[in-house]
Design a protein around this motif. Structure first.
Motif, PDB file in Angstrom:
ATOM      1  N   ALA A 135     -27.514  45.253  -5.907  1.00  0.00           N
ATOM      2  CA  ALA A 135     -26.093  44.546  -6.051  1.00  0.00           C
ATOM      3  C   ALA A 135     -26.032  43.656  -7.072  1.00  0.00           C
ATOM      4  O   ALA A 135     -25.221  43.056  -7.525  1.00  0.00           O
ATOM      5  CB  ALA A 135     -25.579  43.670  -4.640  1.00  0.00           C
ATOM      6  N   LEU A 194     -22.508  40.469 -10.196  1.00  0.00           N
ATOM      7  CA  LEU A 194     -22.910  41.097  -9.319  1.00  0.00           C
ATOM      8  C   LEU A 194     -22.019  42.495  -9.322  1.00  0.00           C
ATOM      9  O   LEU A 194     -21.014  42.438  -9.552  1.00  0.00           O
ATOM     10  CB  LEU A 194     -22.531  40.482  -8.064  1.00  0.00           C
ATOM     11  N   MET A 232     -20.816  46.128  -6.687  1.00  0.00           N
ATOM     12  CA  MET A 232     -20.908  46.840  -5.679  1.00  0.00           C
ATOM     13  C   MET A 232     -19.741  47.715  -5.638  1.00  0.00           C
ATOM     14  O   MET A 232     -18.836  47.748  -6.452  1.00  0.00           O
ATOM     15  CB  MET A 232     -20.620  45.948  -4.292  1.00  0.00           C
ATOM     16  N   ALA A 247     -23.588  48.374  -1.536  1.00  0.00           N
ATOM     17  CA  ALA A 247     -24.363  48.750  -2.731  1.00  0.00           C
ATOM     18  C   ALA A 247     -25.862  48.700  -2.154  1.00  0.00           C
ATOM     19  O   ALA A 247     -26.495  47.964  -1.545  1.00  0.00           O
ATOM     20  CB  ALA A 247     -24.760  47.448  -3.614  1.00  0.00           C
ATOM     21  N   HIS A 267     -26.993  46.859   1.242  1.00  0.00           N
ATOM     22  CA  HIS A 267     -25.860  45.562   1.276  1.00  0.00           C
ATOM     23  C   HIS A 267     -24.599  46.262   1.723  1.00  0.00           C
ATOM     24  O   HIS A 267     -23.920  47.103   1.142  1.00  0.00           O
ATOM     25  CB  HIS A 267     -25.888  44.913   0.048  1.00  0.00           C
TER      26      HIS A 267
END
Length: 352
Positions: A260, A290, A292, A310, A313
């Motif tokens: 991420a 970040l 994702m 991600a 996550h």
């Protein structure tokens, strides 16, 4: 108004501990919500305040007076149950007047107070109707009115709105807060609905598995959760918690979230952490640190909820419905303001 003090309060049912060592003071005239999932001990706590259950240990004091062993009838509390407990063979007027008549209040004063509470709760047009056959919404309003009209020093409500429709709940949240301010009662409200607690209470006591986890104002428990349970339970959706590693460098500290990305954080500690941020605190940013992948897009009126992934996550982002968002399967780059980040110990799950 009455101050309620619970000190080392506990209740056991055989080998099961329903409440363990609670210490909580509810100020005179304060509205406190006991919030938590089913089985967390909140109704047990309320029943001990009311005198319906005796503590296994500890004390309950009203304005300094020990209430252990004092029967409910002598505690000066009003109680509204989830299941109404209305006399269906009586009229609405007689239900509202029941407690006043039992106290020996004169007819003129009874009529005045019944009229006032009926007007406040929009029950005036049905005062002469029998309670049998009334809608669930009206029955709950009547139950609240019957307890409120005697103006108890302490008003206890055990999930009173859980059986009524959403539109009525919204109306009654405002009515109950208005009622409490008008009579200046100490009010304790049991609920599993965080929206009820957040919108009505002066302070929220968050509970789980018989333990008091955190007490604070609605903003305090939302912005500064004491542990990961509170972080996830408060908020809709709850706080995102991603496992990462704190690393230091010449430009400051960051948390390494693997697939991420990295995010700067205002801390000098190191090691493994749970990186927490609210879905509402996600800022779309093409140059953000970040990234994702969008797994699902939920469009809910004024809000859009992105379900993100991600590696291992999983997270959610809540955006304004007018904000352009990627399609399912596309990357989503974003930032989180360092001051909005909350870090937790992955072993103890307590806030760092």
């Amino acid at each position: 108004m009455t101050e309620i003090v619970m000190q080392n309060l506990g209740r056991d049912f055989g080998d099961f501990t329903a409440l363990a060592d609670m210490d909580l003071t509810i100020g005179s005239g304060e509205f406190v919500a006991l919030l938590g999932p089913s089985g967390c001990g909140k109704s047990t706590t309320m029943n001990m305040i009311a005198g319906m259950l005796d503590p296994s240990h500890g004390e309950i004091r009203f304005d300094g007076r020990n209430m252990n062993g004092v029967p409910m009838a002598k505690r000066g509390v009003g109680f509204v149950f989830q299941n109404y407990a209305i006399f269906t063979h009586m009229t609405v007027r007689d239900n509202l007047a029941y407690g006043l008549r039992a106290q020996g209040v004169g007819r003129a004063e009874t009529d005045r107070r019944v009229g006032d509470i009926a007007e406040l709760l929009q029950l005036t047009p049905m005062l002469e109707r029998k309670a049998a056959g009334l809608s669930v919404n009206i029955l709950q309003r009547l139950a609240i009115g019957r307890s409120a009209v005697v103006e108890p020093a302490i008003f206890l409500l055990d999930e009173p709105l859980s059986n009524v429709d959403a539109a009525f709940r919204a109306v009654m949240r405002a009515e109950l807060k208005s009622l409490q301010r008008q009579f200046r009662q100490t009010m304790v409200y049991v609920t599993h609905d965080q929206l009820e607690a957040m919108t009505m209470a002066d302070r929220i006591a968050v509970m789980d598995h018989g333990k008091l986890l955190q007490v604070g104002t609605p903003l305090e428990v939302y912005n500064h959760p004491a542990d990961t349970f509170v972080a996830r339970f408060i908020g809709a959706p709850g706080m995102n918690l991603l496992r990462g590693t704190l690393r230091g460098g010449d430009t400051g500290h960051t948390v390494d979230l693997g697939a991420a990305g990295h995010c700067p954080v205002p801390t000098r500690q190191g090691g493994e952490v749970l990186f927490g941020f609210r879905p509402e605190q996600v800022h779309p940013d093409a140059a953000g640190p970040l990234q994702m992948t969008v797994a699902t897009v939920e469009r809910i009126g004024a809000r859009t909820i992105l379900h993100l992934a991600a590696g291992e996550h999983r997270a959610k982002a809540v955006l304004d419905s007018e904000t352009p968002v990627p399609d399912q399967g596309e990357p989503f780059r974003f930032a989180v303001t360092p001051d909005d980040v909350r870090l937790f110990d992955p072993e103890t799950e307590r806030a760092i």
